[in-house]
Design a protein around this motif. Sequence first.
Motif, PDB file in Angstrom:
ATOM      1  N   PHE A   1      33.798  25.357  60.395  1.00  0.00           N
ATOM      2  CA  PHE A   1      34.607  25.025  61.270  1.00  0.00           C
ATOM      3  C   PHE A   1      33.740  25.327  62.653  1.00  0.00           C
ATOM      4  O   PHE A   1      33.687  26.460  63.156  1.00  0.00           O
ATOM      5  N   ILE A   2      33.368  24.292  63.532  1.00  0.00           N
ATOM      6  CA  ILE A   2      32.491  24.485  64.897  1.00  0.00           C
ATOM      7  C   ILE A   2      33.521  24.355  65.796  1.00  0.00           C
ATOM      8  O   ILE A   2      34.254  23.223  66.025  1.00  0.00           O
ATOM      9  N   PHE A   3      33.506  25.214  66.995  1.00  0.00           N
ATOM     10  CA  PHE A   3      34.394  25.017  67.948  1.00  0.00           C
ATOM     11  C   PHE A   3      33.984  25.578  69.475  1.00  0.00           C
ATOM     12  O   PHE A   3      32.793  26.392  69.361  1.00  0.00           O
ATOM     13  N   LEU A   4      34.533  24.954  70.390  1.00  0.00           N
ATOM     14  CA  LEU A   4      34.392  25.357  71.777  1.00  0.00           C
ATOM     15  C   LEU A   4      35.712  25.300  72.512  1.00  0.00           C
ATOM     16  O   LEU A   4      36.208  24.256  72.477  1.00  0.00           O
ATOM     17  N   GLU A   5      36.282  26.562  72.924  1.00  0.00           N
ATOM     18  CA  GLU A   5      37.530  26.418  73.740  1.00  0.00           C
ATOM     19  C   GLU A   5      37.565  27.424  74.808  1.00  0.00           C
ATOM     20  O   GLU A   5      36.813  28.328  74.668  1.00  0.00           O
ATOM     21  N   HIS A   6      38.496  27.099  75.806  1.00  0.00           N
ATOM     22  CA  HIS A   6      38.840  28.107  76.676  1.00  0.00           C
ATOM     23  C   HIS A   6      39.822  28.730  76.338  1.00  0.00           C
ATOM     24  O   HIS A   6      40.776  28.315  75.291  1.00  0.00           O
ATOM     25  N   VAL A   7      39.991  30.196  76.521  1.00  0.00           N
ATOM     26  CA  VAL A   7      41.061  31.153  76.091  1.00  0.00           C
ATOM     27  C   VAL A   7      41.620  31.854  77.114  1.00  0.00           C
ATOM     28  O   VAL A   7      41.270  31.716  78.296  1.00  0.00           O
ATOM     29  N   ALA A   8      42.765  32.546  76.792  1.00  0.00           N
ATOM     30  CA  ALA A   8      43.408  33.455  77.801  1.00  0.00           C
ATOM     31  C   ALA A   8      42.383  34.746  78.293  1.00  0.00           C
ATOM     32  O   ALA A   8      41.552  35.044  77.553  1.00  0.00           O
ATOM     33  N   ALA A   9      42.513  34.907  79.476  1.00  0.00           N
ATOM     34  CA  ALA A   9      41.708  35.896  80.152  1.00  0.00           C
ATOM     35  C   ALA A   9      42.270  37.492  79.630  1.00  0.00           C
ATOM     36  O   ALA A   9      43.239  37.512  78.821  1.00  0.00           O
TER      37      ALA A   9
ATOM     38  N   GLY B   1      49.261  18.596  78.730  1.00  0.00           N
ATOM     39  CA  GLY B   1      49.623  19.850  77.447  1.00  0.00           C
ATOM     40  C   GLY B   1      48.658  20.918  77.143  1.00  0.00           C
ATOM     41  O   GLY B   1      48.948  21.943  76.464  1.00  0.00           O
ATOM     42  N   CYS B   2      47.685  20.862  78.045  1.00  0.00           N
ATOM     43  CA  CYS B   2      46.602  22.148  77.997  1.00  0.00           C
ATOM     44  C   CYS B   2      47.595  23.441  78.245  1.00  0.00           C
ATOM     45  O   CYS B   2      47.957  23.562  79.516  1.00  0.00           O
ATOM     46  N   HIS B   3      47.190  24.562  77.483  1.00  0.00           N
ATOM     47  CA  HIS B   3      47.618  25.571  77.696  1.00  0.00           C
ATOM     48  C   HIS B   3      46.502  26.738  78.091  1.00  0.00           C
ATOM     49  O   HIS B   3      45.584  26.861  77.743  1.00  0.00           O
ATOM     50  N   LEU B   4      46.752  27.495  79.181  1.00  0.00           N
ATOM     51  CA  LEU B   4      45.839  28.453  79.636  1.00  0.00           C
ATOM     52  C   LEU B   4      45.816  29.748  79.009  1.00  0.00           C
ATOM     53  O   LEU B   4      45.086  30.582  79.072  1.00  0.00           O
ATOM     54  N   THR B   5      47.050  30.315  78.354  1.00  0.00           N
ATOM     55  CA  THR B   5      47.195  31.703  78.202  1.00  0.00           C
ATOM     56  C   THR B   5      47.192  31.656  76.410  1.00  0.00           C
ATOM     57  O   THR B   5      47.781  32.481  75.932  1.00  0.00           O
ATOM     58  N   ARG B   6      46.602  30.973  75.864  1.00  0.00           N
ATOM     59  CA  ARG B   6      46.485  31.071  74.245  1.00  0.00           C
ATOM     60  C   ARG B   6      45.309  31.887  73.810  1.00  0.00           C
ATOM     61  O   ARG B   6      44.244  31.804  74.275  1.00  0.00           O
ATOM     62  N   ASN B   7      45.465  32.793  72.878  1.00  0.00           N
ATOM     63  CA  ASN B   7      44.611  33.728  72.249  1.00  0.00           C
ATOM     64  C   ASN B   7      43.884  33.182  71.099  1.00  0.00           C
ATOM     65  O   ASN B   7      44.102  33.615  69.896  1.00  0.00           O
ATOM     66  N   THR B   8      43.293  31.983  71.583  1.00  0.00           N
ATOM     67  CA  THR B   8      42.799  31.236  70.308  1.00  0.00           C
ATOM     68  C   THR B   8      41.610  32.021  69.481  1.00  0.00           C
ATOM     69  O   THR B   8      41.463  31.936  68.411  1.00  0.00           O
ATOM     70  N   ARG B   9      40.899  32.972  70.080  1.00  0.00           N
ATOM     71  CA  ARG B   9      39.854  33.816  69.484  1.00  0.00           C
ATOM     72  C   ARG B   9      40.574  34.425  68.364  1.00  0.00           C
ATOM     73  O   ARG B   9      40.066  34.471  67.379  1.00  0.00           O
ATOM     74  N   GLU B  10      41.643  35.112  68.472  1.00  0.00           N
ATOM     75  CA  GLU B  10      42.246  36.084  67.989  1.00  0.00           C
ATOM     76  C   GLU B  10      42.959  35.029  66.581  1.00  0.00           C
ATOM     77  O   GLU B  10      42.932  35.368  65.424  1.00  0.00           O
ATOM     78  N   CYS B  11      43.391  33.840  66.944  1.00  0.00           N
ATOM     79  CA  CYS B  11      44.150  32.943  65.913  1.00  0.00           C
ATOM     80  C   CYS B  11      42.924  32.559  65.003  1.00  0.00           C
ATOM     81  O   CYS B  11      43.479  32.570  63.871  1.00  0.00           O
ATOM     82  N   ILE B  12      41.915  32.387  65.372  1.00  0.00           N
ATOM     83  CA  ILE B  12      40.553  31.982  64.556  1.00  0.00           C
ATOM     84  C   ILE B  12      40.394  33.072  63.517  1.00  0.00           C
ATOM     85  O   ILE B  12      40.180  32.992  62.406  1.00  0.00           O
TER      86      ILE B  12
END
Length: 231
Positions: A156-164, A187-198
Motif C-alpha cells: 500500500f503506497i500512500f501520500l496524505e496530509h495529517v493532523a499537526a 469533505g476533506c478533514h484537517l485533523t485526522r491522525n492518518t499516520r497512526e491509523c496506518i
Amino acid sequence: MLFVQRMFQEHIIRRGRRYIRRLNTWLLNSTMQSYWDEIENFKIKMFHKLTAKDEKVLEIGVGTGPNMRYFAARNVNVNLLGLDPNPKMKKYARKAAVRAGLNPKNFRFMQGVGEAIPLDDGSVDSVVATLVLCTVSDVNQTLNEIKRVLRPGGSFIFLEHVAAEDGSLFRLLQKLLDPLQQIFADGCHLTRNTRECILEAGFSGGAEIETMSMYSFPWITRPHIYGIAYK
C-alpha cells in the motif's frame, strides 16, 4: 403551499452546492500551483516504490487521473484499476491515461468507495492513494479493505496530509478550520491522525512512513506523510 416551499428550499440548496463547487475549482486553479510544484518531488519518491512485480495496481480516488504519468513512468504496461465515487471522472481518467502513454486496454474505471472496494480478496499487487484518506468517511474501514484486496506481500503506497502535533497552535487552528475545510474541499478533514491509523491497521509486513512539511498554500494542510505498508 408546503410542497412549493420545500421545492424552493431544495433549489436553493442545489444552487448553493454548485456555487461552492465552482468556488472550490477556482481556488484550486488559482492558488494551488505552488503546492503541486512542491509536492512533485515527494510524488516521484512515492511512485518509485512501485516495482516490476506490481503488475496489477488499484488507485483509490483516481479522479481526473493526475497520477497517470507517474504510473507510466514506472511501467507503461501496468494493469491499472481506478476507483472513484464520481462516475463523471471516468472519461477524464481515460483521457489522462492515454496522454500519459498507458495502454487504454489496461485501464479500467470502477465507481465505488474505499470503504467497500468492488474487488475480490488478494486480487491486486499494490494499492495507491494520494490525498484520499482525508476525505473517506471511515479511514479504518478503508484500510481494512485495502488489506483485503492486496495479495500476500502486496504493498500500500500512500501520500496524505495529517493532523499537526497535539497541543500545538497549528493543531488548534486546524481544529477551528476543519468544519469549513470539509465544506469547501469536498469533505476533506484537517485533523485526522492518518499516520497512526496506518501503523495500527495491522499490515503484517510493517510500514515505512516519512514525514514532511509543506510550505506552500494551503499551509493549513501541513504536515504530510508518504510511505509504504506491506501485507
